[in-house]
Scaffold this active site. Structure first.
Site, PDB file in Angstrom:
ATOM      1  N   ASP A  38       0.822  -1.224   0.000  1.00  0.00           N
ATOM      2  CA  ASP A  38       0.000   0.000   0.000  1.00  0.00           C
ATOM      3  C   ASP A  38       0.852   1.269   0.000  1.00  0.00           C
ATOM      4  O   ASP A  38       0.328   2.373   0.080  1.00  0.00           O
ATOM      5  CB  ASP A  38      -0.953   0.000   1.203  1.00  0.00           C
ATOM      6  CG  ASP A  38      -0.201  -0.010   2.526  1.00  0.00           C
ATOM      7  OD1 ASP A  38       1.051  -0.030   2.510  1.00  0.00           O
ATOM      8  OD2 ASP A  38      -0.859   0.021   3.580  1.00  0.00           O
ATOM      9  N   GLU A  40       3.230   2.110   2.316  1.00  0.00           N
ATOM     10  CA  GLU A  40       3.845   2.465   3.599  1.00  0.00           C
ATOM     11  C   GLU A  40       5.293   1.977   3.639  1.00  0.00           C
ATOM     12  O   GLU A  40       5.629   0.946   3.054  1.00  0.00           O
ATOM     13  CB  GLU A  40       3.049   1.845   4.753  1.00  0.00           C
ATOM     14  CG  GLU A  40       1.691   2.499   4.921  1.00  0.00           C
ATOM     15  CD  GLU A  40       0.861   1.851   6.027  1.00  0.00           C
ATOM     16  OE1 GLU A  40       1.302   0.833   6.595  1.00  0.00           O
ATOM     17  OE2 GLU A  40      -0.237   2.378   6.292  1.00  0.00           O
ATOM     18  N   ARG A  97      10.505  25.816  -1.244  1.00  0.00           N
ATOM     19  CA  ARG A  97       9.811  26.951  -1.858  1.00  0.00           C
ATOM     20  C   ARG A  97       8.567  27.343  -1.064  1.00  0.00           C
ATOM     21  O   ARG A  97       7.999  28.399  -1.299  1.00  0.00           O
ATOM     22  CB  ARG A  97       9.463  26.647  -3.329  1.00  0.00           C
ATOM     23  CG  ARG A  97      10.704  26.713  -4.214  1.00  0.00           C
ATOM     24  CD  ARG A  97      10.416  26.287  -5.632  1.00  0.00           C
ATOM     25  NE  ARG A  97      10.213  24.846  -5.725  1.00  0.00           N
ATOM     26  CZ  ARG A  97       9.998  24.182  -6.856  1.00  0.00           C
ATOM     27  NH1 ARG A  97       9.949  24.835  -7.999  1.00  0.00           N
ATOM     28  NH2 ARG A  97       9.843  22.873  -6.852  1.00  0.00           N
ATOM     29  N   HIS A 131      16.761  26.928  -0.931  1.00  0.00           N
ATOM     30  CA  HIS A 131      16.062  27.912  -1.780  1.00  0.00           C
ATOM     31  C   HIS A 131      15.900  29.251  -1.059  1.00  0.00           C
ATOM     32  O   HIS A 131      16.064  30.307  -1.662  1.00  0.00           O
ATOM     33  CB  HIS A 131      14.696  27.359  -2.184  1.00  0.00           C
ATOM     34  CG  HIS A 131      13.882  28.346  -2.947  1.00  0.00           C
ATOM     35  ND1 HIS A 131      14.198  28.716  -4.235  1.00  0.00           N
ATOM     36  CD2 HIS A 131      12.803  29.080  -2.585  1.00  0.00           C
ATOM     37  CE1 HIS A 131      13.328  29.628  -4.648  1.00  0.00           C
ATOM     38  NE2 HIS A 131      12.478  29.864  -3.672  1.00  0.00           N
ATOM     39  N   LYS A 193      10.900  38.175 -12.624  1.00  0.00           N
ATOM     40  CA  LYS A 193      10.003  37.044 -12.902  1.00  0.00           C
ATOM     41  C   LYS A 193       8.784  37.098 -11.998  1.00  0.00           C
ATOM     42  O   LYS A 193       8.905  37.385 -10.811  1.00  0.00           O
ATOM     43  CB  LYS A 193      10.771  35.738 -12.657  1.00  0.00           C
ATOM     44  CG  LYS A 193       9.943  34.479 -12.839  1.00  0.00           C
ATOM     45  CD  LYS A 193      10.776  33.221 -12.682  1.00  0.00           C
ATOM     46  CE  LYS A 193      10.719  32.666 -11.283  1.00  0.00           C
ATOM     47  NZ  LYS A 193      11.428  31.396 -11.120  1.00  0.00           N
ATOM     48  N   ASP A 219      20.842  29.344 -11.142  1.00  0.00           N
ATOM     49  CA  ASP A 219      19.619  29.154 -10.354  1.00  0.00           C
ATOM     50  C   ASP A 219      19.883  28.082  -9.306  1.00  0.00           C
ATOM     51  O   ASP A 219      20.826  27.295  -9.430  1.00  0.00           O
ATOM     52  CB  ASP A 219      18.449  28.747 -11.267  1.00  0.00           C
ATOM     53  CG  ASP A 219      17.109  29.244 -10.723  1.00  0.00           C
ATOM     54  OD1 ASP A 219      17.041  29.604  -9.525  1.00  0.00           O
ATOM     55  OD2 ASP A 219      16.127  29.268 -11.487  1.00  0.00           O
ATOM     56  N   THR A 224      10.683  22.239 -13.760  1.00  0.00           N
ATOM     57  CA  THR A 224      10.080  21.913 -15.071  1.00  0.00           C
ATOM     58  C   THR A 224      10.882  22.503 -16.221  1.00  0.00           C
ATOM     59  O   THR A 224      10.612  22.208 -17.380  1.00  0.00           O
ATOM     60  CB  THR A 224       8.659  22.485 -15.163  1.00  0.00           C
ATOM     61  OG1 THR A 224       8.751  23.933 -15.105  1.00  0.00           O
ATOM     62  CG2 THR A 224       7.767  22.013 -14.037  1.00  0.00           C
TER      63      THR A 224
HETATM   64  C1  R5P Z   1      12.203  29.747  -8.064  1.00  0.00           C
HETATM   65  O1  R5P Z   1      12.128  30.709  -7.322  1.00  0.00           O
HETATM   66  C2  R5P Z   1      13.395  28.857  -8.145  1.00  0.00           C
HETATM   67  O2  R5P Z   1      14.578  29.505  -7.779  1.00  0.00           O
HETATM   68  C3  R5P Z   1      13.532  28.251  -9.537  1.00  0.00           C
HETATM   69  O3  R5P Z   1      13.764  29.290 -10.473  1.00  0.00           O
HETATM   70  C4  R5P Z   1      12.270  27.534  -9.948  1.00  0.00           C
HETATM   71  O4  R5P Z   1      11.768  26.778  -8.901  1.00  0.00           O
HETATM   72  C5  R5P Z   1      12.528  26.639 -11.135  1.00  0.00           C
HETATM   73  O5  R5P Z   1      11.323  25.990 -11.468  1.00  0.00           O
HETATM   74  P1  R5P Z   1      10.957  25.694 -12.973  1.00  0.00           P
HETATM   75  O6  R5P Z   1      12.130  24.998 -13.594  1.00  0.00           O
HETATM   76  O7  R5P Z   1       9.741  24.807 -12.887  1.00  0.00           O
HETATM   77  O8  R5P Z   1      10.636  26.984 -13.629  1.00  0.00           O
END
Ligand code: R5P
Length: 309
Positions: A38, A40, A97, A131, A193, A219, A224
């Site tokens: 399941d 766990e 985040r 982050h 952004k 970054d 994604t």
């Molecule tokens: C956002 O504040 C982080 O520093 C990254 O820029 C973000 O999480 C990247 O996510 P993605 O690749 O989905 O845009």
């Protein structure tokens, strides 16, 4: 020193745990981690941890909740078995985040994770490029917050073109961009952004001079790939050369990140092994190991030396 501590790996990133073990000249501790039908988790420590310092390598990367629960179960097992100290090596800290509420009816997930780790018996956390650095303040226990910047910088240095500008894809990454720029002796540009959802971001302004320049986008994580792709489009529109490099600590690379990032102007993507990468046919992608950084940190904790940056 080796008798004082024992190093275990959870299931989230065994190759990194093995790299750390090699760096320390030790073998990984024996344990059995299984999943019931399941879902766990069951964790059993197969050797004595009584009165020993336990280090457990377990990034809380996808599947985030499963890896987090496994970390908590591991800590609970070690605490009940008499470990003198439980130190979680969480190179990628999931839910980072979620460091604040964006509305009055949201959870602060990073705080909740900090509470859960402490309740499970974790005495110290070692993490990399959090982050949001203020997450340290959610803990009552020591948090060693390391950075991969010098390692990424070393890997990049020889490959960067002249006339490169370091680009921060949002205001949160300005300190990281400044660190790269300082080390490389080049200028910084910042993108403004705005995130409208977990998968949708829009860039509205470029602050700084990018026209005619190659760009190094830095970054903390690529999830994604949306932020990087939007950044590249914005930089090219602003006249940057189609010679883009990306350096990021955490390569989550979820959904169709690889397809999104397969654009011609993106020459190289440099990430670390905080999250295990499947071997894939992706010539732009280069992965550098943090085994040595984390091994050195474990040595420092075990021998009680102070942190020298
Ligand atoms: C956002 O504040 C982080 O520093 C990254 O820029 C973000 O999480 C990247 O996510 P993605 O690749 O989905 O845009």
């Amino acid at each position: 020193m080796k008798e004082n501590f024992i190093l275990f790996s959870g299931t989230a990133n065994r190759p990194l745990a093995e790299a750390i073990a090699r760096q320390l000249g030790v073998s990984l501790g024996n344990c059995t981690i299984e999943r019931f039908p399941d879902g766990e988790v069951s964790v059993e420590i197969d050797e004595s941890v009584n009165e020993r310092i336990v280090f457990l390598v377990q990034p809380t990367s996808p599947p985030v909740d499963a890896n987090l629960i496994e970390l908590l179960a591991f800590a609970d097992a070690c605490r009940r078995a008499g470990a003198s100290s439980i130190i979680a090596i969480v190179p990628y800290f999931g839910y980072a985040r979620g460091d604040k509420r964006h509305g009055s009816s949201q959870a602060i997930m990073a705080r909740l994770v900090a509470d859960l780790m402490q309740t499970a018996g974790i005495n110290r956390v070692v993490t990399v490029d959090l982050h949001a650095p203020q997450i340290e303040g959610f803990f009552q226990i020591p948090v060693d917050s390391l950075t991969a910047t010098p390692i990424l910088y070393e890997a990049l240095n020889a490959q960067l073109l002249q006339e490169t500008v370091v680009v921060s894809p949002d205001t949160g990454r300005i300190p990281m961009a400044l660190e790269f720029a300082g080390r490389l002796g080049i200028k910084v540009a910042v993108l403004h952004k705005q995130r409208s959802s977990g998968t949708q971001t829009d860039i509205t302004h470029v602050i700084g001079e990018v026209e005619g320049k190659a760009c190094l986008i830095v970054d903390d994580m690529i999830s994604t790939g949306g932020t990087i792709v939007n950044s590249i489009e914005t930089l090219l529109k602003a006249g940057a050369k189609p010679e883009i490099t990306v350096a990021a600590t955490h390569g989550l690379l979820v959904q169709n990140a690889k397809e999104k990032l397969s654009c011609q102007s993106l020459q190289q993507i440099l990430i670390t092994d905080t999250i295990p990468q499947q071997p894939q046919d992706w010539t732009q992608l280069q992965v550098v190991s943090l085994g040595s950084l984390l091994g050195t940190e474990i040595k420092r904790i075990v021998t009680g030396n102070s942190l020298v940056n």
